[in-house]
Design an enzyme around this catalytic site. Structure first.
Site, short mmCIF file in Angstrom:
data_model
loop_
_atom_site.label_atom_id
_atom_site.label_comp_id
_atom_site.label_asym_id
_atom_site.label_seq_id
_atom_site.Cartn_x
_atom_site.Cartn_y
_atom_site.Cartn_z
N LEU A 185 0.85 -1.21 0.12
CA LEU A 185 -0.01 -0.03 0.00
C LEU A 185 0.94 1.30 0.14
CD1 LEU A 185 -1.54 0.40 3.51
CD2 LEU A 185 0.29 -0.99 3.14
N GLY A 194 5.60 6.50 -8.93
CA GLY A 194 6.48 5.49 -9.16
C GLY A 194 6.97 4.75 -7.80
N LEU A 195 6.46 5.30 -6.70
CA LEU A 195 6.94 4.66 -5.30
C LEU A 195 6.43 3.34 -5.26
CD1 LEU A 195 6.32 7.75 -3.17
CD2 LEU A 195 8.62 7.00 -4.04
N GLY A 196 5.18 2.99 -5.80
CA GLY A 196 4.86 1.73 -5.54
C GLY A 196 5.48 0.51 -6.49
N LYS A 197 5.97 1.06 -7.63
CA LYS A 197 6.69 0.00 -8.41
C LYS A 197 7.96 0.05 -7.76
CE LYS A 197 8.65 -0.39 -13.09
NZ LYS A 197 9.04 0.22 -14.30
N SER A 221 -8.49 -7.34 -9.01
CA SER A 221 -8.61 -7.21 -10.07
C SER A 221 -8.09 -5.76 -10.95
CB SER A 221 -9.97 -7.57 -10.56
OG SER A 221 -10.92 -6.67 -10.38
N TYR A 227 0.57 -5.42 -11.76
CA TYR A 227 1.78 -6.64 -11.57
C TYR A 227 2.26 -7.17 -12.78
CZ TYR A 227 0.40 -5.29 -6.64
OH TYR A 227 0.31 -4.51 -5.36
#
Length: 248
Positions: A185, A194-197, A221, A227
């Site tokens: 999260l 781009g922090l999640g990646k 979904s 991902y």
């Protein structure tokens, strides 16, 4: 080879996985300020036995299929020496805010996290609540807990800083072959940067460095494409993820 499974769940933010990071306000017990200070799982040294096989073969834990024959792989005769993984801390970016203060975004795999900060972050992304005691246990029993923090230093007052949890991901593992990533999260106000990646890439790289090659996760979904773009596949080699639910 990474595996990927999709399961129905509640709505989530753009880069999060709807799993056990759901806190519950019903937890009436005054929970102390709990810092996740678990002893990180040990990894094998460079002399450790390495099993390089396909996903399904390695899941059999100890057998390699070669030319339609089954070969038993024996562990090394000498004891494997464990070493304590060194937590990683890395500054991802630094920028000057409009008011002149400085902000740093820090990644850490040290696993120190306050459950109240985590509760506030889960609230921001709209996840249902779960008891704080269970959240503390899930952190304590995780193989890896990675965090993103925003650290803002005032331009007017020297030494004054404000630290805020803005992202988290954790993984459970058998410490040998397999790991599953949970609870990814990112604070909605920091999404789209781009922090999640980056967080996911750092978690995956850390697992690979510890010689764990079978990495799975469960995703809503809405974030399947996110991902997939990172190399995860749905049902690789025809393997299906299955769930058991009590029949009422």
């Amino acid at each position: 080879m990474a595996a990927f499974a999709v399961t129905p769940s509640s709505s989530i933010c753009g880069v999060c996985i709807p799993t056990a990071c759901r806190l519950d306000a019903r937890d009436g017990v005054p929970a102390p300020r709990f810092l996740h200070s678990r002893k990180q799982a040990k990894r094998r040294s460079s002399t450790a036995w390495s099993l390089r096989a396909g996903l399904w073969d390695s899941l059999k834990s100890g057998f390699l299929n070669t030319n339609n024959s089954t070969e038993t792989v024996e562990p090394p005769s000498t004891p494997i020496e464990d070493e304590e993984p060194i937590p990683e801390e890395l500054m991802l970016l630094e920028r000057t805010l409009p008011d002149g203060s400085t902000e740093q975004i820090m990644f850490s795999s040290a696993g120190d996290i306050d459950v109240y900060d985590l509760q506030a972050l889960c609230d921001k992304v709209g996840w249902p609540r779960r008891p704080l005691t269970k959240i503390a246990a899930s952190l304590r029993n995780s193989y890896l807990v990675a965090t993103l923090h925003s650290i803002i230093r005032s331009s007017e007052t020297e030494g004054e800083e404000r630290k805020q949890l803005i992202g988290m991901a954790r993984a459970t593992s058998d410490h040998a072959f397999n790991a599953t990533i949970w609870d990814v999260l990112v604070d909605p106000s920091y999404q789209g940067q781009g922090l999640g990646k980056t967080l996911m890439e750092k978690v995956i790289r850390t697992l690979l460095q510890r010689d764990i090659n079978n990495i799975t996760l469960f995703a809503d979904s809405k974030v399947v494409d996110f991902y997939k773009n990172m190399g995860f596949e749905a049902d690789p080699q025809g393997i299906k993820g299955m769930f058991w639910y009590p029949r009422l």
